[in-house]
Write an enzyme that holds these catalytic residues in place. Structure first.
Site, PDB file in Angstrom:
ATOM      1  N   CYS A 123     -31.315  19.936  24.234  1.00 26.91           N
ATOM      2  CA  CYS A 123     -30.610  20.979  24.992  1.00 26.91           C
ATOM      3  C   CYS A 123     -31.454  22.258  24.984  1.00 26.91           C
ATOM      4  O   CYS A 123     -31.960  22.668  23.925  1.00 26.91           O
ATOM      5  CB  CYS A 123     -29.242  21.246  24.353  1.00 26.91           C
ATOM      6  SG  CYS A 123     -28.383  22.608  25.169  1.00 26.91           S
ATOM      7  N   HIS A 143     -29.972  16.887  20.444  1.00 31.20           N
ATOM      8  CA  HIS A 143     -29.987  17.719  19.230  1.00 31.20           C
ATOM      9  C   HIS A 143     -31.385  18.202  18.864  1.00 31.20           C
ATOM     10  O   HIS A 143     -31.539  19.012  17.963  1.00 31.20           O
ATOM     11  CB  HIS A 143     -29.394  16.932  18.058  1.00 31.20           C
ATOM     12  CG  HIS A 143     -28.019  16.446  18.360  1.00 31.20           C
ATOM     13  ND1 HIS A 143     -27.758  15.151  18.710  1.00 31.20           N
ATOM     14  CD2 HIS A 143     -26.834  17.097  18.419  1.00 31.20           C
ATOM     15  CE1 HIS A 143     -26.472  15.025  18.968  1.00 31.20           C
ATOM     16  NE2 HIS A 143     -25.891  16.185  18.804  1.00 31.20           N
ATOM     17  N   GLU A 197     -29.681  18.392  14.443  1.00 33.22           N
ATOM     18  CA  GLU A 197     -30.196  19.647  14.999  1.00 33.22           C
ATOM     19  C   GLU A 197     -30.829  20.497  13.900  1.00 33.22           C
ATOM     20  O   GLU A 197     -31.890  21.102  14.092  1.00 33.22           O
ATOM     21  CB  GLU A 197     -29.051  20.423  15.680  1.00 33.22           C
ATOM     22  CG  GLU A 197     -29.539  21.715  16.308  1.00 33.22           C
ATOM     23  CD  GLU A 197     -28.407  22.608  16.777  1.00 33.22           C
ATOM     24  OE1 GLU A 197     -27.404  22.090  17.293  1.00 33.22           O
ATOM     25  OE2 GLU A 197     -28.539  23.835  16.611  1.00 33.22           O
ATOM     26  N   SER A 247     -20.366  17.501  15.427  1.00 32.22           N
ATOM     27  CA  SER A 247     -20.109  18.756  14.710  1.00 32.22           C
ATOM     28  C   SER A 247     -19.127  19.648  15.481  1.00 32.22           C
ATOM     29  O   SER A 247     -18.156  20.148  14.922  1.00 32.22           O
ATOM     30  CB  SER A 247     -21.427  19.490  14.508  1.00 32.22           C
ATOM     31  OG  SER A 247     -21.207  20.769  13.981  1.00 32.22           O
ATOM     32  N   HIS A 264     -27.501  17.457   9.492  1.00 28.40           N
ATOM     33  CA  HIS A 264     -27.269  17.359  10.930  1.00 28.40           C
ATOM     34  C   HIS A 264     -28.620  17.300  11.641  1.00 28.40           C
ATOM     35  O   HIS A 264     -29.565  17.999  11.270  1.00 28.40           O
ATOM     36  CB  HIS A 264     -26.452  18.558  11.433  1.00 28.40           C
ATOM     37  CG  HIS A 264     -25.969  18.374  12.839  1.00 28.40           C
ATOM     38  ND1 HIS A 264     -26.780  18.628  13.923  1.00 28.40           N
ATOM     39  CD2 HIS A 264     -24.791  17.944  13.337  1.00 28.40           C
ATOM     40  CE1 HIS A 264     -26.103  18.371  15.046  1.00 28.40           C
ATOM     41  NE2 HIS A 264     -24.892  17.941  14.699  1.00 28.40           N
TER      42      HIS A 264
HETATM   43  S1  SF4 Z   1     -22.948  22.011  22.482  1.00 32.15           S
HETATM   44 FE1  SF4 Z   1     -24.214  23.741  23.132  1.00 32.15          FE
HETATM   45  S2  SF4 Z   1     -26.194  23.424  22.181  1.00 32.15           S
HETATM   46 FE2  SF4 Z   1     -25.085  21.467  22.067  1.00 32.15          FE
HETATM   47  S3  SF4 Z   1     -25.697  20.374  23.910  1.00 32.15           S
HETATM   48 FE3  SF4 Z   1     -23.862  21.508  24.457  1.00 32.15          FE
HETATM   49  S4  SF4 Z   1     -24.607  23.449  25.329  1.00 32.15           S
HETATM   50 FE4  SF4 Z   1     -26.300  22.509  24.200  1.00 32.15          FE
END
Ligand code: SF4
Length: 519
Positions: A308, A286, A338, A435, A336
């Protein structure tokens, strides 16, 4: 594209007059008079019946073969048993995952689901292996059976399952009357009979959920490229540097993934001050704010960043807009991880906007210099409403170079929508703090289909399934594919299941690993 997957179990469906309904009630086989009587006292539904079979394998099997049980929807063996696992006590319930008499073994899928239902009713229940033995179990035998992984032993179940119709949903609930320790036979027996009486209505709820079903599997589902990368980073760090490896926050929001990595030597912490000097720390998928990076660098910690790349992209956009003098409206959910990380990139220039109402309250220094960004795991349609409100208020607003809501979130939401439209119920595998998984539940509910978020099969409340013939099934981007298989297996314990996968798009995204863990 629609593709039919192999059926997980080939059993013929229960005797149902209409799909999704168990037509002929519950039949309980109980060996002894006292056991049959305890179960009978607990049953509520007029269609439920108890058949006493007699003690011991030979008598029980003959009783079943000689009798004509008439139509029934589902069958349960209920009775008492000797506990062989040392942590069982009289009155505890064992739901058999498999039953073995030494020469043959019957597997009973869905035992976890029934055991969880008993626990929700306040009864101490566990799922596990049951042995059927020829004579009352002696103390010397208990340790031997426990070492083979059995929880309990009885004298009839294997024979009863062998003699009864195998094409019905079947289950076994045994109440511990004697565990080799604690109260004597009489007190233990009374505790077991009471537990059987209290378990009877739960058995009826289980039977009411038994039916032939279709599972509509959403595709894509489960792990995305960012989650696969983050998990691989921790695995490789453990392999290359040895345990323990510290991880700040949950590497991805899934209890199964976290507990699996914990067992392999990862230690999850909330803040860096819990990480010893000189240790390796992994930042979660995140992302983190620059303040956290600075703190790690100040402490001399060895950092491996599992953020990510699609989250890093949003961070870079926040920095760029702030540098150019823009007020950044970040559409996301307060608290959250992120969002905390993105806000930390340019705290003086970024404002969190959660709803359309929040847009009206915005007061940027220069209304002609507003930009917006999004959390990567938002509901596509809800985020569009907020960004439209922003655009209406700030017509010159700058947008991110490409969508911030990531491909995995978008694809899973489209896929769940496609199955929700044709399902009576949607199950979403994922943890409560995920989420993107929560958004899948909401997406299904907005399509008018009841939906539930479950960490695994044990979270399925059997009352959800009553009258349900088509179950939509998906998994959030942080939920392992194995959980989906576990759920299908559990459903197959309630009647035969046909699995059909509905694929709305395919994914081929892959991310490279950071240099610290490249081999
Ligand atoms: S949901 Fe999307 S932003 Fe989150 S880890 Fe997976 S690819 Fe990356």
């Amino acid at each position: 594209m629609t593709e039919t997957l192999p059926q997980p179990r080939t059993a013929v469906a229960a005797d149902t007059s209409e799909p999704g309904a168990s037509s002929a009630g519950l039949l309980v086989f109980a060996p002894l008079r006292l056991e049959a009587s305890a179960v009978r006292r607990g049953l509520r539904a007029p269609a439920s019946r108890v058949r006493r079979t007699g003690m011991g394998a030979t008598r029980a099997a003959k009783s079943v073969r000689d009798s004509n049980p008439g139509p029934f929807g589902a069958m349960i063996v209920m009775g008492t048993a000797a506990g062989v696992s040392p942590d069982l006590r009289p009155g505890d319930l064992v739901v058999a995952t498999e039953v073995s008499d030494g020469s043959s073994t019957v597997t009973l899928p869905g035992a976890d689901l029934l055991a969880a239902e008993l626990r929700r009713a306040g009864l101490p229940a566990r799922a596990g292996k049951l042995a059927t033995v020829p004579m009352l179990v002696r103390s010397s035998q208990r340790a031997k059976l426990a070492a083979q992984g059995f929880l309990a032993a009885d004298m009839e179940t294997a024979a009863l399952l062998g003699a009864a119709e195998a094409d019905r949903p079947r289950a076994v609930i045994r109440a511990i009357s004697d565990s080799g320790v604690g109260p004597g036979m009489v007190t233990g027996g009374l505790a077991a009979l009471r537990a059987l009486r209290l378990a009877a209505p739960v058995a009826e709820r289980w039977a009411a959920a038994c039916a032939e079903r279709t599972v509509l599997l959403a595709g894509p589902r489960s792990f995305c490229a960012g989650v696969e990368r983050a998990i691989e980073i921790v695995e490789r760090a453990l392999e290359l540097r040895g345990a323990p490896v510290y991880v700040r926050k949950q590497i991805v929001h899934n209890t199964r993934v976290v507990s699996d990595l914990e067992q392999r030597g990862a230690i999850f912490v909330d803040e860096l001050d819990e990480v010893p000097d000189g240790a390796t720390v992994v930042f979660s998928a995140h992302g983190v704010s620059p303040a956290v990076r600075d703190a790690a660098s100040g402490r001399g910690l060895s950092v491996i960043d599992a953020t990510c790349p699609l989250v890093s992209k949003v961070h870079a956009e926040a920095r760029r807009f702030a540098k150019e003098g823009y007020t950044v409206a970040l559409i996301g959910h307060a608290g959250h991880e992120e969002v905390e990380g993105t806000l930390g990139e340019a705290p003086e220039a970024t404002v969190l906007v959660q709803t359309v109402d929040d847009v009206a309250a915005l007061s940027p220094a220069d209304p002609s210099k507003v930009a917006y960004l999004m959390q990567t795991t938002l509901a596509v349609d809800e985020a569009a409403d907020v960004s439209a409100a922003l655009r209406e208020r700030f017509p010159k607003m700058r947008a991110p170079g490409s969508d911030d809501i990531c491909y995995a979130t978008t694809n899973r939401q489209a896929a769940v929508r496609a199955v929700a439209e044709d399902a009576d119920l949607v199950l979403v595998a994922g943890s409560k703090n995920s989420s993107n998984s929560v958004r899948l539940v909401e997406r299904s509910q907005r399509a008018g289909t009841p939906a539930y978020l479950i960490d695994g099969a044990a979270d399925i409340d059997v009352s959800w399934l009553s009258g349900v013939s088509v179950v939509g099934l998906t998994a959030g981007a942080s939920a392992p594919p194995a959980v989906v298989s576990e759920i299908i297996d559990a459903l197959s314990g309630l009647g035969s299941v046909t699995v059909t996968e509905r694929v709305t798009t395919t994914e081929s995204v892959q991310f490279g690993l950071p240099r610290e863990v490249r081999r």
